[in-house]
Scaffold this motif. Structure first.
Motif: not given
Ligand code: FMN
Length: 443
Positions: A294-316
């Motif tokens: 599913g996509v949620e853990p991938e968003i969390e991983k991208l947040a860790l990799r970049t330092g941008v908070p998860t809530e700011a990573l809007e998929l589209d």
């Protein structure tokens, strides 16, 4: 078929998160849920990697399960213990384990990797990391992750001590004369008497010099102190490079810097591979893994990799570049981040597209063995690589696919050896025998 050695790539198989690079690997694989703590999985991996003639198998390490929690396994077991198990089932495969200079003791670690080098008869390597997460710090009494610059200052002295310890028995120290009760010559075994800013270590090690002189040193930090450290100590550099231009530049810079420091390095960018008999089959394998997690853990991983908070990573939406914290305030890997941000900018990706495209951190390649071979040849011919660190998507099937589908094609194209030529990893990597300790005239 050509068999010119100069044309041959170095290939390692990377074992990440115990069960595979893709976050969905544990859910999607057929094996038992607890395979990742059972010897059978690792013995299978060792056998498959050696049948494939891979130069080495590489184990990442996480120390804690803070990033995965209880939803899936992390790199749980001590990698050196796993490699100790693999020694018994293999003869030529290189064995690379990750260990941190931030929390380990130089004496114990030099002894541990020296032991692995002896037991494997010269196939041991250490991937030196400085650790990047706060949760690991909580396990060692200090409470906080030391600042980035301090971690590399400790790492520098740590390696100096380890190199001195590995050189503490001269090559001819061992006599082995049982009749005259002379095991070794005392005048050839030296205490190191190291007194430094971080460590006081008397030495020597308790055993004779190991077959490779010292284990091969791998490193993957790409910040400025990380690169300075690699130029001084590393034999092999792992690097995250999604774009050819970046990879050419990085290898050229690191070769120059290592050469100025008096030694050579091999540069192996990571490659996340999903193989299939057709491109469609390879993408099907990828989609199954995506659906498993599913996509949620991938968003969390991208947040860790970049330092941008998860809530700011809007998929589209496009990646929010303006929210990236500056390098000085970012504790995770600067190199990983730079590489994936360059990719997102160049290809103008949405967050959803980036999650697929950045391969979990390493260049993504989804396709047939022929397509993978074409890409490897392009990167090699452009001077971007000495080889690749193949991030196995899911164990053990991803490694079986590399062995059964990819390796025969690479051999057919003349870009991968037909067999190991030497007993030691250092020799199989095409590295010169060990030189002196950096900063010292002789060992
Ligand atoms: C292929 C690869 C594997 C890595 N494996 C680990 C690992 O197992 N454990 C770890 O703490 N860091 C690992 N890292 C991170 C780096 O070694 C390094 O600690 C990190 O990039 C921070 O250093 P930097 O700020 O100099 O880039 C890995 C990096 C790469 C490219």
């Amino acid at each position: 078929m050509s068999s010119n050695h100069e044309d041959h790539l170095i290939l390692c198989a990377a074992v990440m998160h115990s069960v595979g690079m893709h976050l969905g690997a544990w859910m999607a694989s057929d094996g038992d849920a607890t395979d990742y703590v059972s010897p059978s999985l690792y013995l299978d991996v060792a056998a498959a990697a050696e049948e494939a003639k891979l130069h080495a198998v590489f184990f990442a390490d996480a120390l804690t399960n803070s990033q995965t929690g209880t939803t899936r396994p992390c790199s749980a077991l001590d990698p050196v213990m796993i490699l100790g198990l693999m020694v018994a089932g293999t003869k030529r495969l290189g064995l690379v384990a990750t260990a941190t200079t931030t929390y380990e003791s130089p004496y114990l670690l030099a002894r541990r990797f020296g032991s692995l080098d002896h037991l494997s008869k010269g196939r041991a390597a250490w991937n030196v990391v400085t650790s990047t997460d706060e949760a690991s710090a909580l396990q060692f009494g200090g409470g906080h992750l030391p600042p980035h610059a301090d971690r590399y200052a400790v790492a520098d002295e740590f390696l100096e001590v380890a190199f001195e310890l590995w050189g503490s028995w001269e090559e001819d120290a061992m006599v082995g004369d049982k009749r005259n009760k002379l095991f070794a010559r005392a005048d050839r075994v030296h205490p190191i008497n190291h007194k430094g800013q971080y460590f006081d270590v008397t030495g020597p090690l308790p055993f004779p010099r190991s077959p490779q002189g010292r284990p091969v040193i791998f490193q993957a930090g790409a910040s400025e102190p990380g690169k300075a450290f690699a130029a001084k100590y590393a034999d092999v550099i792992f690097t995250s490079q999604h774009l050819l231009e970046g990879a050419i530049e990085f290898r050229s810079e690191m070769r120059k810097r290592a050469s100025a420091a008096g030694h050579e390095v091999k540069v192996l960018p990571g490659m996340s591979v999903h193989l299939g008999g057709t491109e469609e089959e390879a993408w099907r394998r990828r989609r199954e893994l995506d659906e498993a997690i599913g996509v949620e853990p991938e968003i969390e991983k991208l947040a860790l990799r970049t330092g941008v908070p998860t809530e700011a990573l809007e998929l589209d939406k496009k990646f929010p570049y303006d929210l990236l914290p500056p390098d000085e305030e970012f504790e995770a890997s600067v190199g990983y981040r730079r590489s994936l941000i360059n990719l997102a900018r160049k290809e103008d990706l949405t967050v959803r597209q980036l999650i697929v495209r950045y391969g979990g951190g390493q260049q993504l390649v989804v396709g047939t063995p022929e397509q993978v071979a074409d890409l490897m040849i392009e990167w090699r011919d452009a001077g971007a690589v000495d080889g690749f660190n193949l991030m196995v998507d899911m164990l053990p099937s991803g490694l079986h696919d590399i062995r059964d589908m990819l390796i025969p094609v690479l051999q057919e194209r003349g870009i991968f050896h037909e067999d190991y030529e030497h007993p030691t990893l250092r020799e199989n990597l095409g590295l010169r025998p060990v030189g002196p300790v950096p900063g010292h005239a002789t060992i």
